[in-house]
Design a protein around this motif. Structure first.
Motif, PDB file in Angstrom:
ATOM      1  N   GLY A 288       0.785  -1.232   0.000  1.00 29.08           N
ATOM      2  CA  GLY A 288       0.000   0.000   0.000  1.00 29.08           C
ATOM      3  C   GLY A 288       0.816   1.279   0.000  1.00 29.08           C
ATOM      4  O   GLY A 288       0.267   2.366  -0.166  1.00 29.08           O
ATOM      5  N   LEU A 289       2.145   1.190   0.173  1.00 29.70           N
ATOM      6  CA  LEU A 289       2.983   2.397   0.136  1.00 29.70           C
ATOM      7  C   LEU A 289       3.345   2.716  -1.312  1.00 29.70           C
ATOM      8  O   LEU A 289       3.292   1.844  -2.173  1.00 29.70           O
ATOM      9  N   ASP A 290       3.731   3.987  -1.603  1.00 27.46           N
ATOM     10  CA  ASP A 290       4.140   4.297  -2.978  1.00 27.46           C
ATOM     11  C   ASP A 290       5.667   4.266  -3.127  1.00 27.46           C
ATOM     12  O   ASP A 290       6.238   4.845  -4.046  1.00 27.46           O
ATOM     13  N   THR A 291       6.293   3.575  -2.171  1.00 27.37           N
ATOM     14  CA  THR A 291       7.747   3.406  -2.205  1.00 27.37           C
ATOM     15  C   THR A 291       8.073   1.936  -2.420  1.00 27.37           C
ATOM     16  O   THR A 291       7.201   1.081  -2.301  1.00 27.37           O
ATOM     17  N   VAL A 292       9.351   1.669  -2.736  1.00 29.81           N
ATOM     18  CA  VAL A 292       9.778   0.276  -2.827  1.00 29.81           C
ATOM     19  C   VAL A 292      11.168   0.157  -2.197  1.00 29.81           C
ATOM     20  O   VAL A 292      12.001   1.052  -2.333  1.00 29.81           O
ATOM     21  N   ALA A 293      11.388  -0.921  -1.466  1.00 31.57           N
ATOM     22  CA  ALA A 293      12.689  -1.190  -0.838  1.00 31.57           C
ATOM     23  C   ALA A 293      13.495  -2.076  -1.776  1.00 31.57           C
ATOM     24  O   ALA A 293      13.018  -3.126  -2.203  1.00 31.57           O
ATOM     25  N   ILE A 294      14.714  -1.641  -2.129  1.00 35.03           N
ATOM     26  CA  ILE A 294      15.527  -2.373  -3.104  1.00 35.03           C
ATOM     27  C   ILE A 294      16.927  -2.614  -2.566  1.00 35.03           C
ATOM     28  O   ILE A 294      17.495  -1.750  -1.898  1.00 35.03           O
TER      29      ILE A 294
END
Ligand code: TXA
Ligand code: MG
Length: 316
Positions: A115-121
């Motif tokens: 649901g967040l508009d971020t991504v962990a990479i």
């Protein structure tokens, strides 16, 4: 849950090819990274991502880290500003996860970001992990490969012990070098340290020019390790213990008389590499009460103390 046969794959061409094929086809594969073993699934395949949560028994609101072989692959998923590029160029491949604005055309399963508009990479440094990511040719979502609430795995056997019957395969890359999870740095709204880990905060501060802000749980950001007892062995834990009581097993650090010592010479890098393996050993010993020597807080000591504090927290 349906019982499936879990294959233990060797670190050779055949093993790599099987693991890559399984990932592309929506299967779940445990694989070594330099930090801990990850439970990988195709991050573009919503069903594979859902199976990760099911296999771990993990609450669905916890977003996952996406693993890619290099910066170029990462740039297809997220927007990198100058700060993000600087950190990625200096510290990738390595134990650093960056939380960045997700690109609209990233093509990732919605479950990944919860649901967040971020991504962990992150781009892992383990050569076998990089070879697997290259061959798989898809971004790979991978939380640590342990049942939810249990100790993170640092050997293929730990993964088999926790998840055999629920996942398709484990690619055996030997014991993990770093032994604690990656450092997570949020860059979507200025540098925020979301989790202490394998890259120490002193290194980040040097590259950023100022120390990153510390994340304070405010209930709005889905933060790492929400469950305080996330890393818990079965026995109770007492931290900063100079000596053990009669009914306790001492988990030592430095020159103390202890059956199990994180690092007899007081080396924080060695202690991080041993941390989860020793917690697994304490479970295998059925240790009911565990005392832990004081560990300094500088360098990797920050991540080690964070994991120990969670392990010692009241259980749900
Ligand atoms: O070293 C590691 O990072 C290992 C290996 C396998 O790469 N992976 C790992 O993943 O520790 P996991 O799922 O156990 O921890 C991921 C953490 C979660 O606590 C989650 O809250 C946070 O990353 N996270 C993921 N996406 C996020 C996002 N978009 N915003 C904030 N936090 C995020
Ligand atoms: Mg974990």
């Amino acid at each position: 849950m349906e019982h499936i046969e879990t294959a233990l794959l060797a670190a050779n061409d055949t093993g790599l090819e099987s693991a890559a094929r399984l990932l592309r086809a929506g299967g779940l594969v445990g694989f070594a990274t330099e930090t801990v073993y990850g439970l990988g699934g195709n991050a573009r395949d919503g069903r594979a991502v859902a199976r990760i949560y099911a296999a771990k028994g993990r609450p669905q609101f916890n977003p996952l880290i996406v693993h890619v072989p290099d910066l170029e692959a990462a740039q297809a998923l997220a927007r990198f500003d100058d700060t993000a590029l600087k950190l990625a160029r200096a510290l990738w491949p390595g134990p650093l996860t960056l939380v960045l604005p997700r690109r609209d055309d990233a093509g990732l399963s919605d479950l990944i970001s919860a649901g967040l508009d971020t991504v962990a990479i992150r781009v892992p440094a383990h050569p076998l992990a990089r070879a697997l990511l290259r061959r798989a040719g898809v971004p790979v979502a991978a939380p640590s490969a342990n049942p939810s609430g249990r100790i993170s795995p640092t050997t293929a056997q730990h993964v088999m012990d926790g998840l055999a019957g629920r996942i398709d395969a484990v690619l055996d890359g030997g014991p993990c070098d770093v032994g604690v999870e990656s450092t997570i740095l949020g860059l979507a709204v200025g540098p925020v340290l979301l989790r202490a880990g394998g890259i120490d905060v002193e290194t980040l501060t040097r590259l950023l020019g100022t120390p990153p802000a510390r994340h304070r749980g405010n209930g709005t950001l889905t933060s790492p390790g929400q469950m305080a007892s996330h890393y818990a062995p079965r026995g109770t834990m007492r931290l900063n213990a100079e000596t053990a009581h009669a009914d306790e097993v001492l988990l030592g650090f430095g020159p103390v008389g202890a059956a199990l010592n994180l690092s007899p010479t007081g080396d924080l890098v060695e202690a991080a590499a041993n941390l989860f393996a020793h917690l697994h050993t304490l479970d295998a010993m059925d240790a009911a009460h565990i005392a832990v020597s004081p560990i300094p807080r500088h360098g990797l000591g920050a991540a080690i103390n964070d994991r120990l504090n969670r392990a010692a927290a009241p259980r749900p």
